[in-house]
Design an enzyme around this catalytic site. Structure first.
Site, PDB file in Angstrom:
ATOM      1  N   GLU A   1      24.394  37.395  15.882  1.00 28.91           N
ATOM      2  CA  GLU A   1      24.173  38.511  14.966  1.00 28.91           C
ATOM      3  C   GLU A   1      23.102  38.200  13.927  1.00 28.91           C
ATOM      4  O   GLU A   1      22.337  39.073  13.544  1.00 28.91           O
ATOM      5  CB  GLU A   1      25.484  38.923  14.295  1.00 28.91           C
ATOM      6  CG  GLU A   1      26.492  39.564  15.240  1.00 28.91           C
ATOM      7  CD  GLU A   1      25.956  40.821  15.931  1.00 28.91           C
ATOM      8  OE1 GLU A   1      24.991  41.424  15.424  1.00 28.91           O
ATOM      9  OE2 GLU A   1      26.499  41.197  16.983  1.00 28.91           O
TER      10      GLU A   1
ATOM     11  N   TYR B   1      25.900  44.741   7.465  1.00 30.41           N
ATOM     12  CA  TYR B   1      25.910  44.891   8.921  1.00 30.41           C
ATOM     13  C   TYR B   1      26.596  43.704   9.591  1.00 30.41           C
ATOM     14  O   TYR B   1      27.505  43.864  10.418  1.00 30.41           O
ATOM     15  CB  TYR B   1      24.489  45.059   9.502  1.00 30.41           C
ATOM     16  CG  TYR B   1      24.535  44.783  10.978  1.00 30.41           C
ATOM     17  CD1 TYR B   1      25.068  45.737  11.845  1.00 30.41           C
ATOM     18  CD2 TYR B   1      24.189  43.538  11.503  1.00 30.41           C
ATOM     19  CE1 TYR B   1      25.222  45.470  13.202  1.00 30.41           C
ATOM     20  CE2 TYR B   1      24.333  43.267  12.843  1.00 30.41           C
ATOM     21  CZ  TYR B   1      24.846  44.230  13.692  1.00 30.41           C
ATOM     22  OH  TYR B   1      25.026  43.947  15.013  1.00 30.41           O
TER      23      TYR B   1
ATOM     24  N   ASP C   1      23.750  49.782  11.877  1.00 24.85           N
ATOM     25  CA  ASP C   1      22.421  49.220  12.073  1.00 24.85           C
ATOM     26  C   ASP C   1      21.469  50.363  12.421  1.00 24.85           C
ATOM     27  O   ASP C   1      21.846  51.541  12.349  1.00 24.85           O
ATOM     28  CB  ASP C   1      22.441  48.165  13.179  1.00 24.85           C
ATOM     29  CG  ASP C   1      22.608  48.797  14.552  1.00 24.85           C
ATOM     30  OD1 ASP C   1      23.229  49.875  14.631  1.00 24.85           O
ATOM     31  OD2 ASP C   1      22.124  48.242  15.544  1.00 24.85           O
TER      32      ASP C   1
ATOM     33  N   CYS D   1      20.028  56.401  23.693  1.00 25.06           N
ATOM     34  CA  CYS D   1      19.603  57.142  22.496  1.00 25.06           C
ATOM     35  C   CYS D   1      18.471  56.386  21.817  1.00 25.06           C
ATOM     36  O   CYS D   1      18.552  56.009  20.646  1.00 25.06           O
ATOM     37  CB  CYS D   1      20.783  57.334  21.546  1.00 25.06           C
ATOM     38  SG  CYS D   1      20.556  58.614  20.296  1.00 25.06           S
TER      39      CYS D   1
ATOM     40  N   CYS E   1      18.835  61.932  27.059  1.00 24.45           N
ATOM     41  CA  CYS E   1      19.989  62.784  26.746  1.00 24.45           C
ATOM     42  C   CYS E   1      20.744  63.221  28.004  1.00 24.45           C
ATOM     43  O   CYS E   1      21.964  63.423  27.962  1.00 24.45           O
ATOM     44  CB  CYS E   1      19.542  64.005  25.953  1.00 24.45           C
ATOM     45  SG  CYS E   1      18.786  63.615  24.359  1.00 24.45           S
TER      46      CYS E   1
ATOM     47  N   CYS F   1      23.524  60.770  28.750  1.00 25.50           N
ATOM     48  CA  CYS F   1      24.253  60.239  27.593  1.00 25.50           C
ATOM     49  C   CYS F   1      25.726  60.646  27.653  1.00 25.50           C
ATOM     50  O   CYS F   1      26.048  61.821  27.841  1.00 25.50           O
ATOM     51  CB  CYS F   1      23.641  60.770  26.295  1.00 25.50           C
ATOM     52  SG  CYS F   1      24.509  60.188  24.816  1.00 25.50           S
TER      53      CYS F   1
ATOM     54  N   CYS G   1      26.243  67.104  21.033  1.00 27.47           N
ATOM     55  CA  CYS G   1      25.230  66.438  20.191  1.00 27.47           C
ATOM     56  C   CYS G   1      24.363  67.521  19.552  1.00 27.47           C
ATOM     57  O   CYS G   1      23.546  68.164  20.226  1.00 27.47           O
ATOM     58  CB  CYS G   1      24.378  65.485  21.009  1.00 27.47           C
ATOM     59  SG  CYS G   1      23.044  64.716  20.042  1.00 27.47           S
TER      60      CYS G   1
END
Length: 335
Positions: free
Chosen positions: A41, A122, A140, A192, A199, A202, A208
DNA sequence: CAGTCGTGGAC
DNA sequence: TGTCCAAGACT
């Protein structure tokens, strides 16, 4: 249009990474290694998965546990981090490893993780959820983008950040928070995406608001950025007959702080004087490099030997791989 | 809070 | 070639 839909997608489309426990293995009871998760991370802050892989593998091979990392020499860790960028991360990584070792292991709550060096909002949420399966909401760039599109938030970042954080928190499930965190970020990284989002495939396409309004690809809006100035300077590569190169360790804070480097002039807006030719310096070219907030053009000079160095120290086998990229470029030009 | 702090890949 | 940008933190 809920967390379960996304987790189902994640179970199928999970991407393997050296620090990850795949969803099937996790369901079977396998537990992530907190050291590996934390290391990943920190490396992933503003850095792509593709760039992180090799560094993560190298670090865990050199230092298999956080206690090993805590006992490492600073210079060895900085050299191993060279090329990955944002070198304050490496300095804080060592500080954090030493604190964690002193207290006997990683804390397992978001609030405690947040107190450690190099761990911000984060990373605290990411480690708490991924390594310890705590319910925590990661926010994030991926999650910001996904939420802005799902809810058609047109207010630009960073003004909209707290709104996006609230929307992300409302979606975070009680079950499988670690897998969920990784799933949202994977969705942002693979479906995305910033430009031309996919899309049509997705898992969250139904409902959305950004897609329905036809503005998904334009979101999130961002305030305009400032232009980058160009700075100029000289970089000096002095070599001894035995092949040693004059190098220096940069001051512990600021740009490239704590890194092994080649000696340079100041970097200024206007050209600075060239070195005196009688000292034996020879111009061999220039190096162009762009940092986060300015462009840099360095004139590269070499000399066979200097009578006595006024700064720095001689390095027997100068390795470009131990240097920040701007200096690696200059050194490769000379070799 | 706005500025500082790297790099390499995509377009 | 230039611009954007990537799983941000710190001051």
């Amino acid at each position: 249009m809920d967390a379960t839909t996304l987790l189902d997608w994640y179970d199928i489309h999970h991407r393997d990474m050296p620090w990850r426990v795949p969803p099937a293995a996790r369901k079977a009871g396998e537990v992530p290694n907190p050291y590996h998760v934390w290391l990943s991370e920190v490396m992933l802050q503003q850095t792509t998965v593709a760039a992180v892989r090799a560094y993560h593998t190298k670090f865990t091979a050199l230092w298999p546990t956080v206690e090993d990392l805590a006992a490492a020499d600073d210079a060895d860790v900085m050299a191993a981090w060279a090329g990955l960028g944002y070198y304050a991360r490496a300095r804080n990584l060592l500080k954090c490893a030493r604190e964690v070792t002193a207290r006997g292991g990683f804390p397992n709550t978001e609030a405690e993780l947040l107190t450690l060096p190099g761990i911000g909002p984060y990373t605290a949420a990411a480690v708490a959820s991924i390594a310890f399966d705590r319910k925590a909401t990661v926010l994030d760039g991926n999650v910001e983008r996904v939420m802005a599109r799902l809810h058609a938030i047109e207010e630009p970042l960073p003004d909209s950040k707290e709104t996006l954080r609230t929307l992300a928190a409302e979606r975070t499930p009680d079950a499988r928070p670690g897998d969920y965190a990784q799933a949202v970020m994977d969705l942002g990284a693979t479906i995305c995406t910033p430009k031309s989002p996919a899309c049509g495939i997705c898992p969250w396409m139904k409902g959305c608001a950004g897609r329905i309004a036809g503005i998904a690809a334009e979101l999130p809006r961002k305030r305009p950025k400032k232009a980058k100035p160009t700075r100029l300077g000289h970089v000096y590569i002095a070599r001894r007959p035995d092949g040693a190169t004059l190098m220096e360790t940069r001051p512990p804070k600021g740009l490239l702080g704590g890194m092994l480097a080649l000696p340079t002039s100041e970097w200024t807006d206007a050209p600075s004087p060239a070195p005196p030719l009688e000292a034996g310096w020879r111009e061999i070219g220039e190096v162009r490099h762009t940092f986060t907030h300015f462009h840099l053009i360095l004139t590269v000079w070499t000399a066979e030997t200097l009578a006595a160095e006024t700064r720095g120290h001689w390095v027997d086998q100068a390795d470009p791989g131990d240097l920040p990229t701007v200096f690696a470029k200059a050194l490769r030009l000379a070799l």
